[in-house]
Design a protein around this motif. Sequence first.
Motif, PDB file in Angstrom:
ATOM      1  N   PRO A  64      19.779  35.760  41.549  1.00 33.86           N
ATOM      2  CA  PRO A  64      20.401  34.749  42.492  1.00 33.86           C
ATOM      3  C   PRO A  64      21.356  35.466  43.251  1.00 33.86           C
ATOM      4  O   PRO A  64      21.566  36.442  43.178  1.00 33.86           O
ATOM      5  N   TYR A  65      21.969  34.581  44.188  1.00 30.90           N
ATOM      6  CA  TYR A  65      23.091  35.125  45.241  1.00 30.90           C
ATOM      7  C   TYR A  65      24.282  34.266  45.213  1.00 30.90           C
ATOM      8  O   TYR A  65      24.126  32.764  45.234  1.00 30.90           O
ATOM      9  N   PRO A  66      25.238  34.616  44.694  1.00 29.82           N
ATOM     10  CA  PRO A  66      25.597  35.984  44.534  1.00 29.82           C
ATOM     11  C   PRO A  66      25.169  36.681  43.054  1.00 29.82           C
ATOM     12  O   PRO A  66      25.132  35.726  42.254  1.00 29.82           O
ATOM     13  N   PRO A  67      24.679  37.746  42.794  1.00 30.25           N
ATOM     14  CA  PRO A  67      24.350  38.311  41.561  1.00 30.25           C
ATOM     15  C   PRO A  67      25.058  38.112  40.395  1.00 30.25           C
ATOM     16  O   PRO A  67      26.388  38.413  41.004  1.00 30.25           O
ATOM     17  N   PRO A  68      24.709  37.732  39.306  1.00 35.44           N
ATOM     18  CA  PRO A  68      26.050  37.843  38.246  1.00 35.44           C
ATOM     19  C   PRO A  68      26.422  39.200  37.771  1.00 35.44           C
ATOM     20  O   PRO A  68      25.681  39.938  37.899  1.00 35.44           O
ATOM     21  N   LEU A  69      27.667  39.269  37.638  1.00 36.66           N
ATOM     22  CA  LEU A  69      27.980  40.599  37.227  1.00 36.66           C
ATOM     23  C   LEU A  69      27.715  40.979  35.667  1.00 36.66           C
ATOM     24  O   LEU A  69      27.587  40.042  34.858  1.00 36.66           O
ATOM     25  N   PRO A  70      27.697  42.152  35.512  1.00 39.23           N
ATOM     26  CA  PRO A  70      27.242  42.851  33.962  1.00 39.23           C
ATOM     27  C   PRO A  70      28.513  42.045  32.922  1.00 39.23           C
ATOM     28  O   PRO A  70      29.416  42.045  33.431  1.00 39.23           O
ATOM     29  N   PRO A  71      28.109  42.017  31.771  1.00 38.27           N
ATOM     30  CA  PRO A  71      29.059  41.250  30.920  1.00 38.27           C
ATOM     31  C   PRO A  71      30.380  42.117  30.987  1.00 38.27           C
ATOM     32  O   PRO A  71      31.413  41.648  30.960  1.00 38.27           O
ATOM     33  N   ASP A  72      30.365  43.486  30.851  1.00 40.51           N
ATOM     34  CA  ASP A  72      31.600  44.231  30.814  1.00 40.51           C
ATOM     35  C   ASP A  72      32.590  44.008  32.072  1.00 40.51           C
ATOM     36  O   ASP A  72      33.729  44.119  31.999  1.00 40.51           O
ATOM     37  N   THR A  73      31.694  44.140  33.335  1.00 43.61           N
ATOM     38  CA  THR A  73      32.379  43.819  34.602  1.00 43.61           C
ATOM     39  C   THR A  73      33.071  42.390  34.776  1.00 43.61           C
ATOM     40  O   THR A  73      34.120  42.398  35.018  1.00 43.61           O
ATOM     41  N   GLU A  74      32.239  41.583  34.097  1.00 41.15           N
ATOM     42  CA  GLU A  74      32.680  40.279  34.228  1.00 41.15           C
ATOM     43  C   GLU A  74      34.022  39.953  33.545  1.00 41.15           C
ATOM     44  O   GLU A  74      34.893  39.326  33.663  1.00 41.15           O
ATOM     45  N   LYS A  75      34.173  40.656  32.232  1.00 39.67           N
ATOM     46  CA  LYS A  75      35.097  40.660  31.327  1.00 39.67           C
ATOM     47  C   LYS A  75      36.588  41.274  32.155  1.00 39.67           C
ATOM     48  O   LYS A  75      37.437  40.632  32.083  1.00 39.67           O
ATOM     49  N   ILE A  76      36.177  42.129  32.726  1.00 35.86           N
ATOM     50  CA  ILE A  76      37.274  42.884  33.613  1.00 35.86           C
ATOM     51  C   ILE A  76      37.814  41.927  34.568  1.00 35.86           C
ATOM     52  O   ILE A  76      39.069  41.467  34.738  1.00 35.86           O
ATOM     53  N   GLN A  77      36.838  41.525  35.304  1.00 33.81           N
ATOM     54  CA  GLN A  77      37.198  40.446  36.447  1.00 33.81           C
ATOM     55  C   GLN A  77      37.968  39.277  36.002  1.00 33.81           C
ATOM     56  O   GLN A  77      39.131  38.695  36.755  1.00 33.81           O
ATOM     57  N   LYS A  78      37.591  38.610  34.755  1.00 32.08           N
ATOM     58  CA  LYS A  78      38.315  37.703  34.274  1.00 32.08           C
ATOM     59  C   LYS A  78      39.759  37.955  33.777  1.00 32.08           C
ATOM     60  O   LYS A  78      40.541  37.321  34.014  1.00 32.08           O
ATOM     61  N   GLU A  79      39.824  39.131  32.874  1.00 31.67           N
ATOM     62  CA  GLU A  79      41.002  39.459  32.311  1.00 31.67           C
ATOM     63  C   GLU A  79      42.009  39.854  33.493  1.00 31.67           C
ATOM     64  O   GLU A  79      43.337  39.744  33.354  1.00 31.67           O
ATOM     65  N   ARG A  80      41.585  40.467  34.577  1.00 29.86           N
ATOM     66  CA  ARG A  80      42.624  40.884  35.633  1.00 29.86           C
ATOM     67  C   ARG A  80      42.807  39.561  36.653  1.00 29.86           C
ATOM     68  O   ARG A  80      43.187  40.028  37.872  1.00 29.86           O
ATOM     69  N   ASN A  81      42.182  38.304  36.620  1.00 31.64           N
ATOM     70  CA  ASN A  81      42.069  37.301  37.518  1.00 31.64           C
ATOM     71  C   ASN A  81      41.931  37.978  38.787  1.00 31.64           C
ATOM     72  O   ASN A  81      42.685  37.626  39.761  1.00 31.64           O
ATOM     73  N   ILE A  82      40.740  38.534  38.910  1.00 35.18           N
ATOM     74  CA  ILE A  82      40.138  39.092  40.146  1.00 35.18           C
ATOM     75  C   ILE A  82      39.350  38.108  41.093  1.00 35.18           C
ATOM     76  O   ILE A  82      38.461  37.353  40.134  1.00 35.18           O
ATOM     77  N   THR A  83      39.610  37.518  42.195  1.00 33.94           N
ATOM     78  CA  THR A  83      38.815  36.514  42.615  1.00 33.94           C
ATOM     79  C   THR A  83      37.589  37.205  43.447  1.00 33.94           C
ATOM     80  O   THR A  83      37.727  38.494  43.913  1.00 33.94           O
TER      81      THR A  83
END
Length: 347
Positions: free
Chosen positions: A264-283
């Motif tokens: 799908p677009y945008p492709p989902p992030l791998p779990p480890d990267t998604e965790k960083i994105q959420k923890e650091r509040n990256i839009t």
Amino acid sequence: MIIQRVVLNSRPGKNGVPVAENFRLEQTTLADTVQAGQVRVKTLYLSVDPYMRCRMNEDTGSDYLRPWQLAEVADGGGIGVVEESQHHNLAKGDFVTSFTWPWQTAAILNGDSLQKLEPQLVNGHLSYFLGAAGITGLTALLGIREKGHVAAGANQTMVVSGAAGACGSLAGQIGRLEGCSRVVGIAGTDEKCSILVQEMGFDAAINYKKEDVAKQLRELCPGGVDVYFDNVGGNISDTVISQMNQNSHIILCGQISQYNKDVPYPPPLPPDTEKIQKERNITRERFLVLNYMDKQEASVLQLCQWIKEGKLKVRETVVEGLANIGAAFQSMMNGGNIGKQIVSISK
């Protein structure tokens, strides 16, 4: 009138790599009469772009892109000159453009679907209206303004992936013009990296095919990354995101590394990267330039002004002849271009 056109010859398959042979050059006949409201145009320039890869599939995976049909003429961004007009607002000799220009040497088009161009805005470089002064430049400028949260004096570091491509090469320069204090590009050859630094004013560039991207980013962005203009997705983006700061921003422009995969677009992030994105509040919000067309006119004028002032350097890779458009598309998808990939159809 006998003309040439290019049709979709075959589909590469959702997980396949596109090749020039997916397209076919044909001869066809153009009608002799131009009806009321129509114009006959000679094609000057056509654009090939990464998003077109999705149009080669039966289902584009997008609600705003329709798929190309087998044995039917392909289309995309194009520029031409009016040779005969039955439209009240267009005259012979006018230069015009459209997002849905057929891949033909000449065409009869509905005049209402065309936008008139003013060559003096780009010092006569008409093809710039397909790139730096067109949808590509708008994507870079509005992406940064709407999703990048760049503020002059805020000492922000921007990283651009696919930095030597049509959009990336503009995005890094615009990031600097809008106020970023440091701009680092990621590209795939030493030549591209050299051009980014020496011509385009990037502070540094990383050759991801030869260098350790994570190590280089740590050295070149010691304060972390505040804004990431993402043209590629995949492993490179995971590496950049791992070094992004709290409350930083990803401008999700394209995911070319994923376009030959059925995701799908945008492709989902791998779990480890998604965790960083959420923890650091990256839009990380999808950016679609077509949603900001109310800002098109003012933004194009800004881009043209920067080009005229020499503040925005424009690079093009030009291939001659409609017969070579399939090869130009294949090359662009493999990173063969520096700046915007253009096909020159006639002078």
